[in-house]
Motif scaffolding. Structure first.
Motif, short mmCIF file in Angstrom:
data_model
loop_
_atom_site.label_atom_id
_atom_site.label_comp_id
_atom_site.label_asym_id
_atom_site.label_seq_id
_atom_site.Cartn_x
_atom_site.Cartn_y
_atom_site.Cartn_z
N MET A 1 -1.40 39.43 14.58
CA MET A 1 -2.61 39.07 15.31
C MET A 1 -2.32 38.90 16.79
O MET A 1 -3.13 39.28 17.64
CB MET A 1 -3.22 37.76 14.73
CG MET A 1 -3.85 37.91 13.36
SD MET A 1 -5.13 39.18 13.28
CE MET A 1 -6.33 38.59 14.46
N LEU A 15 -10.35 40.86 10.19
CA LEU A 15 -9.36 39.93 9.65
C LEU A 15 -9.86 39.38 8.32
O LEU A 15 -10.98 38.87 8.22
CB LEU A 15 -9.14 38.78 10.63
CG LEU A 15 -8.25 37.64 10.14
CD1 LEU A 15 -6.82 38.12 9.90
CD2 LEU A 15 -8.25 36.49 11.14
N ARG A 17 -8.73 36.61 5.69
CA ARG A 17 -7.77 35.53 5.44
C ARG A 17 -7.56 35.40 3.94
O ARG A 17 -8.49 35.55 3.15
CB ARG A 17 -8.29 34.20 6.01
CG ARG A 17 -8.45 34.21 7.52
CD ARG A 17 -8.68 32.81 8.04
NE ARG A 17 -7.47 32.00 7.96
CZ ARG A 17 -6.55 31.95 8.93
NH1 ARG A 17 -6.71 32.65 10.03
NH2 ARG A 17 -5.49 31.19 8.79
N THR A 18 -6.33 35.11 3.55
CA THR A 18 -6.04 34.91 2.13
C THR A 18 -4.85 33.97 2.01
O THR A 18 -4.24 33.62 3.02
CB THR A 18 -5.76 36.28 1.45
OG1 THR A 18 -5.66 36.06 0.04
CG2 THR A 18 -4.46 36.89 1.92
N VAL A 19 -4.58 33.53 0.80
CA VAL A 19 -3.48 32.58 0.61
C VAL A 19 -2.39 33.25 -0.21
O VAL A 19 -2.63 33.75 -1.30
CB VAL A 19 -3.98 31.29 -0.10
CG1 VAL A 19 -2.81 30.40 -0.46
CG2 VAL A 19 -4.97 30.55 0.80
N PRO A 40 1.59 39.35 6.34
CA PRO A 40 0.39 40.17 6.52
C PRO A 40 0.52 41.59 5.95
O PRO A 40 1.61 42.08 5.76
CB PRO A 40 0.27 40.24 8.05
CG PRO A 40 1.70 40.19 8.52
CD PRO A 40 2.41 39.28 7.57
N ASN A 188 -4.52 25.79 8.54
CA ASN A 188 -4.05 25.61 7.17
C ASN A 188 -5.19 25.95 6.21
O ASN A 188 -6.17 25.24 6.13
CB ASN A 188 -3.60 24.15 6.95
CG ASN A 188 -2.89 23.97 5.63
OD1 ASN A 188 -2.90 24.87 4.78
ND2 ASN A 188 -2.26 22.83 5.44
N ASP A 189 -5.04 27.07 5.48
CA ASP A 189 -6.09 27.51 4.56
C ASP A 189 -6.06 26.74 3.24
O ASP A 189 -6.95 26.88 2.43
CB ASP A 189 -5.95 29.00 4.26
CG ASP A 189 -6.47 29.86 5.40
OD1 ASP A 189 -7.49 29.48 6.00
OD2 ASP A 189 -5.85 30.88 5.71
#
Ligand SMILES: N[C@@H](CCC(=O)N[C@@H](CS)C(=O)NCC(=O)O)C(=O)O
Length: 205
Positions: A1, A15, A17-19, A40, A188-189
């Motif tokens: 990024m 983008l 986002r995932t964990v 990523p 923090n996801d």
């Protein structure tokens, strides 16, 4: 990024986002895109999913006219960047692996933990010594190092790396003002996955 922002390409990428979790069952969506189960991953029309930050960075650098600013095509400057990139990525890997080891039910294998600790300390000593040279350019190497320092702030918040490495800390404070870094605060996801407090204290060494 950060590379995308530096090259003015951020608005051309969506983008997602995932964990990702290194413990237990890997995220099946990530696994179907990257058999190593890691983020990523970059999706580009006409190519299989690209994974590993260094590979993604190299792809992006090749897209932009000013890409060579971040990774020169040849010569000592290229290998300075690649070496710092390997150092930054390797430091992050050691921090991630150390944290995984500490999170195991037994609290982790002491010999393994001591090995990670020694390598993290050694890498930080090298970065402190090389901080004046880090100022002379800004490329994929500095970006990888900033990501490793971000991992320290994120997962080892009390470790005191700035007090123990003042030249590196001053460099980091100065480059943190770049728009690419200001645009990308660490998020923090999965707060519940914060894990136990990690014992890393540079002040003790
Ligand atoms: N060398 C890889 C490292 C990527 C990496 O370790 N990502 C972590 C982010 S938390 C991950 O996805 N871990 C999940 C796992 O190891 O299964 C890169 O630079 O892309």
């Amino acid at each position: 990024m950060i590379v995308l922002h530096e090259l003015g390409l951020a608005d051309q990428v969506t983008l997602v986002r995932t964990v990702a979790t290194p413990r237990g069952t890997p995220n099946p969506v990530i696994l179907s895109e990257n058999p190593l189960g890691k983020i990523p991953v970059l999706f580009v029309d006409g190519l299989p999913p690209l994974f590993d930050s260094a590979v993604i960075a190299e792809y992006l650098v090749g897209l932009a006219r000013e890409g060579m600013r971040l990774l020169p095509a040849a010569g000592p400057e290229r290998f300075a960047q690649l070496r710092w990139q390997a150092l930054g990525d390797g430091l992050t890997d050691n921090l991630l692996l150390w944290r995984i080891e500490r999170q195991s039910a037994s609290g982790g294998d002491l010999e393994t933990i001591l090995s990670y600790r020694a390598k993290v300390y050694a890498a930080m000593r090298v970065l402190e010594a090389e901080a004046p040279r880090l100022r002379e350019s800004f490329g994929v190497g500095q970006i990888a190092i900033l990501c490793a320092l971000g991992q320290l702030d994120f997962r080892f918040a009390q470790c005191g790396w700035r007090a123990a490495h003042p030249t590196l800390a001053q460099w980091e404070a100065d480059v943190a003002k770049r728009p690419s870094l200001e645009a990308l605060p660490i998020v923090n996801d999965q707060e519940a996955d914060a894990g136990p407090h990690m014992h890393l204290n540079f002040g003790e060494d």
